[in-house]
Each structure stands twice: as C-alpha cells, then as structure tokens.
Scaffold this motif. Structure first.
Motif, PDB file in Angstrom:
ATOM      1  N   TYR A 138       0.841  -1.201   0.000  1.00 31.83           N
ATOM      2  CA  TYR A 138       0.000   0.000   0.000  1.00 31.83           C
ATOM      3  C   TYR A 138       0.873   1.246   0.000  1.00 31.83           C
ATOM      4  O   TYR A 138       0.687   2.167  -0.780  1.00 31.83           O
ATOM      5  N   HIS A 148      -4.309  -2.953  -0.808  1.00 33.10           N
ATOM      6  CA  HIS A 148      -3.900  -3.204   0.574  1.00 33.10           C
ATOM      7  C   HIS A 148      -2.977  -4.410   0.692  1.00 33.10           C
ATOM      8  O   HIS A 148      -2.242  -4.521   1.665  1.00 33.10           O
ATOM      9  N   LYS A 155      -0.135  -7.053   0.819  1.00 30.32           N
ATOM     10  CA  LYS A 155       1.293  -6.908   1.125  1.00 30.32           C
ATOM     11  C   LYS A 155       1.956  -8.263   0.904  1.00 30.32           C
ATOM     12  O   LYS A 155       1.738  -9.204   1.672  1.00 30.32           O
ATOM     13  N   ASN A 189       3.571  -2.035   5.884  1.00 25.94           N
ATOM     14  CA  ASN A 189       3.937  -1.160   4.763  1.00 25.94           C
ATOM     15  C   ASN A 189       5.440  -1.126   4.618  1.00 25.94           C
ATOM     16  O   ASN A 189       6.164  -1.464   5.568  1.00 25.94           O
ATOM     17  N   SER A 215      -6.605  -3.523  12.531  1.00 26.67           N
ATOM     18  CA  SER A 215      -6.096  -2.184  12.854  1.00 26.67           C
ATOM     19  C   SER A 215      -6.958  -1.076  12.262  1.00 26.67           C
ATOM     20  O   SER A 215      -6.585   0.095  12.309  1.00 26.67           O
ATOM     21  N   SER A 216      -8.104  -1.445  11.687  1.00 31.41           N
ATOM     22  CA  SER A 216      -9.026  -0.431  11.185  1.00 31.41           C
ATOM     23  C   SER A 216     -10.410  -1.048  11.060  1.00 31.41           C
ATOM     24  O   SER A 216     -10.542  -2.276  10.954  1.00 31.41           O
ATOM     25  N   PRO A 221      -6.715   3.869  11.690  1.00 29.31           N
ATOM     26  CA  PRO A 221      -7.588   4.918  11.151  1.00 29.31           C
ATOM     27  C   PRO A 221      -9.086   4.632  11.324  1.00 29.31           C
ATOM     28  O   PRO A 221      -9.808   4.413  10.349  1.00 29.31           O
ATOM     29  N   HIS A 277      -0.574  -3.656  14.041  1.00 23.72           N
ATOM     30  CA  HIS A 277      -0.936  -3.355  12.659  1.00 23.72           C
ATOM     31  C   HIS A 277      -1.213  -4.672  11.917  1.00 23.72           C
ATOM     32  O   HIS A 277      -1.657  -4.684  10.797  1.00 23.72           O
ATOM     33  N   LYS A 292      -3.255  -8.172  11.245  1.00 21.21           N
ATOM     34  CA  LYS A 292      -4.687  -8.504  11.187  1.00 21.21           C
ATOM     35  C   LYS A 292      -4.782 -10.021  11.247  1.00 21.21           C
ATOM     36  O   LYS A 292      -4.243 -10.709  10.373  1.00 21.21           O
ATOM     37  N   ASN A 301      -8.728  -5.647   7.028  1.00 21.00           N
ATOM     38  CA  ASN A 301      -9.304  -5.107   8.259  1.00 21.00           C
ATOM     39  C   ASN A 301     -10.770  -5.465   8.341  1.00 21.00           C
ATOM     40  O   ASN A 301     -11.302  -6.163   7.456  1.00 21.00           O
ATOM     41  N   SER A 334     -13.823  -4.572   7.450  1.00 18.79           N
ATOM     42  CA  SER A 334     -14.582  -3.652   6.596  1.00 18.79           C
ATOM     43  C   SER A 334     -15.203  -4.403   5.430  1.00 18.79           C
ATOM     44  O   SER A 334     -14.666  -5.431   4.984  1.00 18.79           O
TER      45      SER A 334
HETATM   46  O1  LIG Z   1     -10.384   1.603   4.248  1.00 19.90           O
HETATM   47  C1  LIG Z   1     -11.082   1.489   5.278  1.00 19.90           C
HETATM   48  O2  LIG Z   1     -11.820   0.546   5.531  1.00 19.90           O
HETATM   49  C2  LIG Z   1     -10.947   2.573   6.344  1.00 19.90           C
HETATM   50  C3  LIG Z   1      -9.657   3.323   6.190  1.00 19.90           C
HETATM   51  C4  LIG Z   1      -8.488   2.358   6.282  1.00 19.90           C
HETATM   52  O3  LIG Z   1      -8.565   1.341   6.899  1.00 19.90           O
HETATM   53  N1  LIG Z   1      -7.352   2.677   5.604  1.00 19.90           N
HETATM   54  C5  LIG Z   1      -6.166   1.964   5.643  1.00 19.90           C
HETATM   55  C6  LIG Z   1      -5.274   2.259   4.656  1.00 19.90           C
HETATM   56  C7  LIG Z   1      -4.046   1.633   4.623  1.00 19.90           C
HETATM   57  C8  LIG Z   1      -3.700   0.681   5.577  1.00 19.90           C
HETATM   58  C9  LIG Z   1      -2.358   0.045   5.513  1.00 19.90           C
HETATM   59  O4  LIG Z   1      -1.567   0.276   6.429  1.00 19.90           O
HETATM   60  O5  LIG Z   1      -2.097  -0.717   4.562  1.00 19.90           O
HETATM   61  C10 LIG Z   1      -4.591   0.354   6.571  1.00 19.90           C
HETATM   62  C11 LIG Z   1      -4.243  -0.687   7.586  1.00 19.90           C
HETATM   63  O6  LIG Z   1      -3.496  -1.630   7.246  1.00 19.90           O
HETATM   64  O7  LIG Z   1      -4.706  -0.598   8.713  1.00 19.90           O
HETATM   65  C12 LIG Z   1      -5.843   0.993   6.632  1.00 19.90           C
END
Ligand SMILES: O=C(O)CCC(=O)Nc1ccc(C(=O)O)c(C(=O)O)c1
Length: 462
Positions: free
Chosen positions: A58, A117, A119, A137, A255-256, A314, A346, A348, A369, A371
């Motif tokens: 990412y 996303h 990796k 990342n 982490s999100s 985030p 970070h 998952k 994540n 979502s």
């Molecule tokens: O998109 C969504 O559902 C909400 C916003 C979000 O989650 N953004 C995001 C972006 C990059 C990374 C990353 O670090 O690759 C990550 C992560 O890994 O937590 C999370």
C-alpha cells in the motif's frame, strides 16, 4: 501419528508454521530472536542468489526499501505493485526514477474508496522462489515498534520440465489460487511473475490463500475471493462440526474498522460471521460468539509510539458514531506473553477458539481489516458480491500442517491429558481482556487529552 491419508505437506511444517512477527526494538533478546524478523532478515534467509523480486504493498518508501536489500541485490529487477493515484502516484514515479532496476505497476482501482492493501513479496532466486505474505507497509515506521505478521513460504524449487499451472500444486491449491488472484490484475508485468510461479514446485505450500480482488463478482466467481472464499474453504476443508460447535467464539483482530451498517445483524453478525463461523459440511451457523480485538485509547496512549500509533489505526468518529453496537464485542490489545502489549497492532488476524480457550480450530493472517471494502458484501439479493480493495492472507488449518484436528493455545496446560497438542503461536494473549467500563475505543480524528502518552504528549488531531 502419520497416516497415509495425511497430506504430504505436514512433514514440512515448521514449529512456527512459517508465521513470524516483526522485530520490536528494545525488547529482551528472547522476544526477538526466535520467531521475529525484520526486512533485512527476510532477504538473508537463504544463501541462494536473488535474481529479481516483486513488492506488492500500500505504502512504499523506495529509498528506505532499497537499503533493506543486501547491497549486492540492489540492482536486481524490482517490480513495485501499488494503488497510488494522482499526486501520490507521481511522487512514487519520481522516487522510482532514480533506480533503473525498479518498474512500477499500478493496480487498477475502479471502485470508489478501494485501496491496494495486499502486502506480498515474490523473491526469485537462482535456485528457487520464495513467497512472503505480510501486514507491514514498506516504510521504516511499520517495522520496528509495531506488532506485524509475516508468513514466509518454503523456498520452492524449480519445476523440472515445462512450467505449468497444474503441476507443483498442493492439497491446499495454493499455487492455483495465487495464479488466479494475480491474473485479475491483468497487468503484463504481473503476468511475467505468473510464469515464474508456474515454473516452480509449490507442492510444499500447506496454507490456503484468501485474497480479495476489487469488483462486482458474479456466479461461481463470488466464492473466489473475500469472506465467501473463506466460507468455501471452511466448508470443504474446515473443522468437523461435531468438534467445533457454534459455541466456539470467532476472534477478529485488526487495525481499522469500516462502516459496517447500522444493524449488526445485517453484515457483521449476518453475512460476514456466517462465513467465518462455517465448519465442514455446513455453512448455516447458529450464532457464533464474536470477539473483536481493537486497541482502547489507553492501549494506544501506553504504546511505545504513544498517541502517534493511532495514525495507523484509522477509525474515524463519523464511522464510529453510526455503529455503537460494536461496544458489545470489544476486547483490548494485550500481548504480554510476547512482550508486545505496547507494540501497537498493525497485524490482522482471525481465529476460531474453543470455549475453554485451550484450542484453536484455524488461524488466518491477512491484510484485511474489519470492513466491507476488504471482505466484500453481497448485493442485488445475493446475486453479486462487491469488493472494493485488494487484500491477501493465508489460512493455517491444523489438518494440513500437523495432521491434528486443532492447534493448542500457547502456554495453556493441555486440558485433555491424552491429546498432546501442538500450539499455534497466536500473537496476542488468550483469554482476551474485555474493555473495562471506563475504556473507550481508539478513534483517530478526535482529541485525547485526559492523560499524556509516554512522550508527554496529548492527542489533538487537526
Ligand atoms: O479503508 C477502510 O476501511 C478505512 C480506512 C483504512 O482502513 N485505511 C487503511 C489504509 C491503509 C492501511 C495500511 O496500512 O495498509 C490500513 C491498515 O493496514 O490498517 C488501513
């Protein structure tokens, strides 16, 4: 008890099953020595000569990344697959232009809010191919003070004779699924890597691949990706329903958190939990207990980074206030066994645990994540499956790794004396610790000023 029914891959399983965490600076050696790696370690796992590599990610800091490669490999061809658009894309192109060996590949993102996303590293050596799927990342801040997960494949030997998508596969169909995932990018540079993968013997890969490809998937393609792929794999290869009953909780750790809908029974405890609660032979699960691990404000404040750890968590207030029901499922980040309670997560991971917290039915390490964007959501009365982002993960199933029905939980005295279990290195402490009634979920875009973090700062986002 190796019987002739055991998939031949189990002899290759490693006590850590190829699952590692990233090193954390400042920990006592025993917490970093055995099953923790940094990027330089990954490039030094074999004496074989690196010929070329591909980095799917990412966020990439190209000068920093190049310094992680051993000096003698810094001129090898390097393909960087990313999802940058507009301004950040030209910034990446500018950074890459300094390195003649770097080729950029822009993954198409045709659905709003989707991200690249995934990796993954593809490492081609003179004597084999290694695949790494992880959660970090390619920036320094992701690699020394957080809890990140890494799966390292064996070094797969070249296939003798002509390359083939159908030879050198394993009982988990890892090779076939990886080629299918990569084919959806529809990019010539990635097709070149598919040729390398076809030319290698991946029959020792004992994990299942769970990927997400953006799109509105129809018919049989609905179960190729996202949570419907996981449902399919668990239905075909998952635990026995007589052993893993609906009383076994599902733990999600991430982490999100995205927008999950105003009614928990629609997607979270409906569609998504039905997939993750699937066991062999049936996908209709009565209510599986759901436990979600996401840091509290205090977990973030007490972390090595302090409040700035929250920039990698985030979760926004506008999303959070629409889903107060999450509160009922929340558990803290705690990893005292690995001395990583303060290494902000970070990573998952998703797993199914026994009610007595002694056994694990399966374990998933992934970029996904919590979502809909990552896991997918059924639309048009279930006739299409919409995914916004590229994601990639590996599923560890005890039957394919150690020919056992379950993994043990680390440090838990076996409850069944006769069954000598082999534990899976779960990266956080089980049993989980619930939020206290004073705890609040971390939200990154509101102030946190009740108490300073270890650097003496409070959190006042712009
Ligand atoms: O998109 C969504 O559902 C909400 C916003 C979000 O989650 N953004 C995001 C972006 C990059 C990374 C990353 O670090 O690759 C990550 C992560 O890994 O937590 C999370």
């Amino acid at each position: 008890t190796q019987n002739n029914l055991t998939p031949k891959v189990m002899k290759e399983s490693h006590p850590s099953f190829g699952f590692y965490l990233t090193k954390v600076k400042g920990l006592a050696p025993e917490y970093n020595q055995h099953s923790a790696l940094d990027l330089k370690d990954i490039f030094s796992l074999t004496k074989a000569k690196l010929k070329a590599s591909a980095q799917f990610n990412y966020m990439t800091d190209i000068p920093w990344l190049m310094k992680q490669y051993p000096a003698e490999y810094r001129s090898c061809p390097l393909l960087i697959v990313h999802g940058e658009q507009r301004g950040s894309k030209s910034a990446l192109e500018k950074a890459a232009s300094v390195f003649p060996n770097i080729t950029l590949c822009n993954a198409k993102l045709e659905i709003m809010y989707g991200t690249h996303h995934t990796k993954m590293m593809l490492l081609l050596y003179d004597s084999g191919l290694r695949i790494v799927i992880h959660t970090a990342n390619l920036i320094e801040n992701d690699w020394f003070q957080k809890t990140q997960g890494i799966w390292i494949s064996p070094l797969f030997p070249s296939l003798l004779g002509e390359q083939s998508a159908h030879r050198g596969n394993s009982a988990t169909n890892f090779k076939g699924d990886l080629l299918e995932y990569l084919s959806f990018y529809n990019r010539p540079d990635i097709d070149e890597w598919c040729k390398h993968i076809k030319g290698h013997d991946l029959s020792n890969s004992s994990v299942f691949l769970i990927g997400s490809i953006p799109g509105r998937h129809l018919a049989e393609r609905k179960t190729s990706f996202g949570h419907l792929k996981l449902r399919k794999v668990l239905n075909l290869h998952g635990p026995e329903k007589s052993l893993v009953t609906s009383s076994w909780p599902l733990i999600g750790q991430f982490s999100s958190i995205g927008s999950l809908g105003t009614d928990q029974n629609q997607w979270l405890c409906g569609e998504w939990l039905a997939s993750l609660g699937t066991v062999k032979g049936c996908s209709l699960t009565s209510k599986t207990p759901l436990q979600l691990v996401f840091p509290t404000v205090n977990n973030v404040r007490e972390s090595l980074e302090g409040y700035p750890a929250g920039t990698s968590l985030p979760y926004s207030i506008n999303v959070a206030k629409k889903q107060p029901y999450l509160r009922n499922f929340l558990y803290q980040w705690k990893s005292d066994r690995l001395s990583r309670s303060h290494a902000s997560p970070h990573i998952k991971t998703y797993l199914r645990v026994s009610p007595d917290n002694s056994s694990v039915a399966w374990f998933l390490l992934t970029s996904a994540n919590l979502s809909k964007a990552a896991w997918g959501v059924l639309e048009k009365n279930g006739s299409q499956f919409m995914i916004r982002s590229y994601e990639l993960g590996v599923l560890f199933m005890p039957q394919y790794l150690v020919s056992r029905k379950v993994f043990g939980v680390p440090e838990v005295k076996e409850r069944k004396a006769n069954m000598e279990t082999i534990s899976f290195p779960v990266p956080y402490d089980i049993p989980l610790i619930p939020y206290s009634n004073k705890d609040e979920i971390w939200i990154w875009d509101i102030p946190h000023i009740k108490a300073p973090d270890r650097h003496g700062n409070k959190w006042c986002p712009p």
